[in-house]
Design a protein around this motif. Structure first.
Motif, mmCIF file in Angstrom:
data_model
loop_
_atom_site.group_PDB
_atom_site.id
_atom_site.type_symbol
_atom_site.label_atom_id
_atom_site.label_comp_id
_atom_site.label_asym_id
_atom_site.label_seq_id
_atom_site.Cartn_x
_atom_site.Cartn_y
_atom_site.Cartn_z
ATOM 1 N N THR A 219 0.822 -1.213 0.000
ATOM 2 C CA THR A 219 0.000 0.000 0.000
ATOM 3 C C THR A 219 0.850 1.255 0.000
ATOM 4 O O THR A 219 0.564 2.219 -0.716
ATOM 5 C CB THR A 219 -0.971 0.009 1.192
ATOM 6 N N GLU A 220 1.926 1.271 0.795
ATOM 7 C CA GLU A 220 2.765 2.457 0.851
ATOM 8 C C GLU A 220 3.490 2.685 -0.471
ATOM 9 O O GLU A 220 3.650 3.830 -0.921
ATOM 10 C CB GLU A 220 3.784 2.347 1.991
ATOM 11 N N ALA A 221 3.923 1.613 -1.126
ATOM 12 C CA ALA A 221 4.612 1.759 -2.404
ATOM 13 C C ALA A 221 3.692 2.356 -3.446
ATOM 14 O O ALA A 221 4.093 3.220 -4.238
ATOM 15 C CB ALA A 221 5.145 0.401 -2.870
ATOM 16 N N VAL A 222 2.432 1.894 -3.460
ATOM 17 C CA VAL A 222 1.478 2.432 -4.431
ATOM 18 C C VAL A 222 1.188 3.898 -4.133
ATOM 19 O O VAL A 222 1.127 4.744 -5.034
ATOM 20 C CB VAL A 222 0.170 1.607 -4.427
ATOM 21 N N LEU A 223 1.011 4.232 -2.856
ATOM 22 C CA LEU A 223 0.739 5.621 -2.492
ATOM 23 C C LEU A 223 1.897 6.534 -2.868
ATOM 24 O O LEU A 223 1.696 7.680 -3.290
ATOM 25 C CB LEU A 223 0.432 5.717 -0.999
ATOM 26 N N ARG A 224 3.120 6.041 -2.746
ATOM 27 C CA ARG A 224 4.270 6.844 -3.157
ATOM 28 C C ARG A 224 4.228 7.104 -4.658
ATOM 29 O O ARG A 224 4.539 8.191 -5.124
ATOM 30 C CB ARG A 224 5.578 6.152 -2.765
ATOM 31 N N ARG A 225 3.840 6.064 -5.421
ATOM 32 C CA ARG A 225 3.723 6.245 -6.863
ATOM 33 C C ARG A 225 2.694 7.325 -7.205
ATOM 34 O O ARG A 225 2.824 8.056 -8.169
ATOM 35 C CB ARG A 225 3.278 4.945 -7.537
ATOM 36 N N MET A 226 1.650 7.371 -6.404
ATOM 37 C CA MET A 226 0.575 8.331 -6.638
ATOM 38 C C MET A 226 0.954 9.729 -6.154
ATOM 39 O O MET A 226 0.176 10.664 -6.250
ATOM 40 C CB MET A 226 -0.698 7.854 -5.931
ATOM 41 N N GLY A 227 2.154 9.854 -5.599
ATOM 42 C CA GLY A 227 2.617 11.149 -5.143
ATOM 43 C C GLY A 227 2.010 11.568 -3.830
ATOM 44 O O GLY A 227 1.995 12.751 -3.480
ATOM 45 N N ALA A 228 1.491 10.560 -3.065
ATOM 46 C CA ALA A 228 0.816 10.906 -1.831
ATOM 47 C C ALA A 228 1.794 11.201 -0.718
ATOM 48 O O ALA A 228 1.554 12.060 0.115
ATOM 49 C CB ALA A 228 -0.106 9.754 -1.407
ATOM 50 N N GLY A 229 2.899 10.470 -0.655
ATOM 51 C CA GLY A 229 3.815 10.605 0.472
ATOM 52 C C GLY A 229 3.194 9.999 1.708
ATOM 53 O O GLY A 229 2.049 9.559 1.701
#
Length: 240
Positions: A219-229
């Motif tokens: 989940t964190e890796a995907v959120l990083r891809r989405m630019g969420a941080g």
């Protein structure tokens, strides 16, 4: 994170409500969608690819694709079924790049209809603690036996017997007929029975455990891809 985002009790929302928020750019809503589907979707990807690391990569790519195309979700099936299809497409694409596609018709034609079918149950009661070590060993054998199944049978088996999906949901996710689901499950059970003793059935409920660290990592890796941080409190900031 804004007060508005803090006020949203994401865990209490339905999948459809989370989809609405995710479409508005609420990354935290999509985090909860991922967390609800992580175990099933990882198992599905792994059933195709037979590799933990590649299954994780496929799942991350599929999640990214799903987030970018949420407007394409029409609600004809539930969001988990829709995402299962996306994960399968990604896993099959990776497998095609890796090796030739299995000739399903040839595999099925080679199977005979004779033989007792062992109906492995999907869920089990609490076991005697004294059997814990033996169960772990049996589970490892079960995982290897499942991995050895031809991929079309393995995916159906994982969805039906490990994840407890209905025939209809499995057929929708795989894009095949309900009768095909039943046939492949029948043959998967027989192949497993030929390889394993009946007592191995008790190990299947815990096959390929989806541990907390893997859930968080994906989940964190995907959120990083989405630019969420990720904020210091462990939450992603609200979407645009």
């Amino acid at each position: 994170m804004s007060e508005h985002a803090h006020a949203i009790a994401y865990a209490t929302l339905s999948d459809d409500e989370l989809v609405v928020l995710a479409r508005r750019g609420q990354h935290e809503a999509f985090r909860h969608i991922m967390q609800r589907g992580n175990q099933r979707l990882f198992r599905v990807a792994r059933a195709v690819l037979n590799d933990d690391a590649e299954a994780e990569d496929a799942l991350q790519d599929a999640y990214t694709h799903a987030f970018e195309h949420l407007d394409g979700f029409r609600g004809e099936a539930n969001v988990l079924t829709w995402m299962t299809r996306i994960v399968l497409n990604e896993a099959y694409a990776r497998r095609r790049r890796r090796r030739a596609t299995v000739d399903v018709a040839h595999i099925e034609a080679a199977q005979q209809d004779e033989g007792r079918v062992l109906a492995f149950p999907s869920r089990f009661g609490i076991e005697d603690p004294a059997t814990h070590v033996a169960r772990a060993q049996l589970r490892e054998l079960a995982e290897h036996a499942i991995e050895a199944l031809p991929e079309p049978f393995r995916v159906v088996f994982v969805l039906r017997e490990i994840e407890g999906c209905s025939v209809e949901e499995t057929a929708t996710a795989l894009g095949i007929r309900a009768e095909t689901v039943k046939t492949r499950l029948h043959r998967a059970r027989r192949l497993l029975h030929e390889a394993l003793h009946d007592s191995l059935a008790g190990a299947l409920a815990d096959a390929f455990p989806f541990l907390g660290p893997r859930c968080a990592r994906i989940t964190e890796a995907v959120l990083r891809r989405m630019g969420a941080g990720v904020a210091p409190d462990g939450h992603a900031p609200p979407g645009r």
